[in-house]
Write a protein that holds these residues in place. Structure first.
Motif, PDB file in Angstrom:
ATOM      1  N   GLU A  81      -3.496   8.056   2.277  1.00 29.28           N
ATOM      2  CA  GLU A  81      -4.281   7.557   1.144  1.00 29.28           C
ATOM      3  C   GLU A  81      -5.458   8.483   0.861  1.00 29.28           C
ATOM      4  OE1 GLU A  81      -3.455   2.743   1.397  1.00 29.28           O
ATOM      5  OE2 GLU A  81      -4.951   3.632   2.712  1.00 29.28           O
TER       6      GLU A  81
ATOM      7  N   ILE B 189      -6.703  14.123  -6.300  1.00 29.38           N
ATOM      8  CA  ILE B 189      -6.812  13.732  -7.715  1.00 29.38           C
ATOM      9  C   ILE B 189      -8.017  14.384  -8.369  1.00 29.38           C
ATOM     10  CG2 ILE B 189      -7.141  11.793  -9.296  1.00 29.38           C
ATOM     11  CD1 ILE B 189      -5.624  10.054  -7.320  1.00 29.38           C
TER      12      ILE B 189
ATOM     13  N   LEU C 250       1.008   3.953  -3.013  1.00 30.24           N
ATOM     14  CA  LEU C 250       0.734   5.357  -2.738  1.00 30.24           C
ATOM     15  C   LEU C 250       1.839   6.245  -3.306  1.00 30.24           C
ATOM     16  CD1 LEU C 250      -1.143   7.364  -1.399  1.00 30.24           C
ATOM     17  CD2 LEU C 250      -0.025   6.870   0.785  1.00 30.24           C
TER      18      LEU C 250
ATOM     19  N   SER D 232       0.921  11.957  -4.663  1.00 30.90           N
ATOM     20  CA  SER D 232       1.617  11.473  -3.474  1.00 30.90           C
ATOM     21  C   SER D 232       2.399  12.573  -2.747  1.00 30.90           C
ATOM     22  CB  SER D 232       2.564  10.331  -3.841  1.00 30.90           C
ATOM     23  OG  SER D 232       3.555  10.773  -4.760  1.00 30.90           O
TER      24      SER D 232
ATOM     25  N   ARG E 210       0.830  -1.205   0.000  1.00 26.42           N
ATOM     26  CA  ARG E 210       0.000   0.000   0.000  1.00 26.42           C
ATOM     27  C   ARG E 210       0.870   1.262   0.000  1.00 26.42           C
ATOM     28  NH1 ARG E 210      -4.089  -0.785   4.880  1.00 26.42           N
ATOM     29  NH2 ARG E 210      -4.531   1.428   4.436  1.00 26.42           N
TER      30      ARG E 210
ATOM     31  N   ALA F  34      -4.097  11.763  -0.826  1.00 27.77           N
ATOM     32  CA  ALA F  34      -3.737  11.553  -2.224  1.00 27.77           C
ATOM     33  C   ALA F  34      -4.987  11.389  -3.088  1.00 27.77           C
ATOM     34  CB  ALA F  34      -2.828  10.348  -2.362  1.00 27.77           C
ATOM     35  N   LEU F  35      -5.972  10.670  -2.562  1.00 28.55           N
ATOM     36  CA  LEU F  35      -7.200  10.447  -3.319  1.00 28.55           C
ATOM     37  C   LEU F  35      -7.965  11.746  -3.521  1.00 28.55           C
ATOM     38  CD1 LEU F  35      -9.145   8.414  -4.652  1.00 28.55           C
ATOM     39  CD2 LEU F  35     -10.232   8.125  -2.421  1.00 28.55           C
TER      40      LEU F  35
ATOM     41  N   THR G 271       3.394   5.905  -5.980  1.00 30.09           N
ATOM     42  CA  THR G 271       3.261   6.069  -7.427  1.00 30.09           C
ATOM     43  C   THR G 271       2.070   6.942  -7.810  1.00 30.09           C
ATOM     44  OG1 THR G 271       1.854   4.100  -7.711  1.00 30.09           O
ATOM     45  CG2 THR G 271       4.255   3.772  -7.747  1.00 30.09           C
ATOM     46  N   SER G 272       1.282   7.355  -6.822  1.00 28.52           N
ATOM     47  CA  SER G 272       0.117   8.194  -7.094  1.00 28.52           C
ATOM     48  C   SER G 272       0.568   9.572  -7.558  1.00 28.52           C
ATOM     49  CB  SER G 272      -0.737   8.339  -5.828  1.00 28.52           C
ATOM     50  OG  SER G 272      -1.686   9.381  -5.978  1.00 28.52           O
TER      51      SER G 272
END
Length: 228
Positions: free
Chosen positions: A221, A228, A18, A24, A14, A224-225, A20-21
């Motif tokens: 997480e 986006i 993350l 991030s 995980r 980062a989400l 690679t997001s």
């Protein structure tokens, strides 16, 4: 929260995902640890580390080192990595040297310097209007700061603990290894005129290493989400 090998399953993956997001770097501290995790320790390496330190590390931290990594990406600017350097194990990071690794088996003490001593020191703090020359005042303040730091940063106050992370501006977190508070995270804001204090969960319970790390991962997480 006691973490077994199985409960750490998937955590490393995980963290790596993350990293690679595209968002991030919106996570606080990401530019410091750059989402890199050290390789986990082997059982033989962990045994050697504990033998040198003459302690058994808290169980959730032990299993983290074995299953996730020996440090790296994590809360704030990351979890200080533990490495073998010239045959000796040590934690590395900004302020890691504050921990006395030869005293990890000693119980972490109940915190708080003697209130009477602090009151006496506070009363002795120089006032600028008491001096004819600014240089004399500066010298007096410097001498008083040294006495204050000798009390607040007395190494006896942090036996049985390691510095586990850096939060910036000389603010750090400690992980207690021995004593009544074993396995809990403590904040160190002494550089910001606050004292050592236990980090607590939302329900008021002391924050364990596992809770501290997994809560950070869930928040990261979400950050980062949302970006986006």
């Amino acid at each position: 929260m006691l973490m077994t090998d199985q409960q750490w399953a998937g955590i490393r993956q995980r963290v790596e995902a993350l990293g690679t997001s595209p968002a991030s770097n919106d996570v606080f501290g990401a530019l410091g640890h750059t989402w890199v995790l050290e390789q986990p320790l082997s059982h033989a390496e962990l045994a050697e580390l504990e033998a040198q330190m003459k302690v058994t590390l808290p169980e959730d931290f032990r299993t983290f080192l074995l299953c996730v990594g020996a440090g790296g990406a994590g809360p704030a600017y990351g979890v200080f990595p533990v490495r073998r350097v010239q045959g000796r194990w040590r934690w590395e990071g900004d302020g890691a040297q504050l921990a006395d690794l030869s005293r990890l088996a000693e119980p972490f003490p109940e915190q708080g310097p003697d209130p009477q001593l602090l009151e006496e020191l506070a009363a002795q703090c120089p006032e600028e209007e008491d001096f004819d020359e600014i240089e004399e005042f500066d010298d007096a303040i410097e001498a008083w700061d040294e006495r204050w730091d000798a009390v607040m940063f007395n190494p006896d106050r942090t036996v049985g603990a390691i510095v586990i992370s850096h939060r910036g501006c000389a603010l750090r977190n400690w992980l207690v290894i021995s004593g009544e508070h074993r396995g809990t995270i403590w904040t160190d804001d002494r550089a910001d005129e606050a004292d050592l204090a236990p980090l607590r969960s939302e329900d008021g319970t002391p924050m364990t290493f596992a809770r501290w790390y997994t809560d950070w991962l869930r928040r990261a997480e979400r950050t980062a989400l949302d970006a986006i």
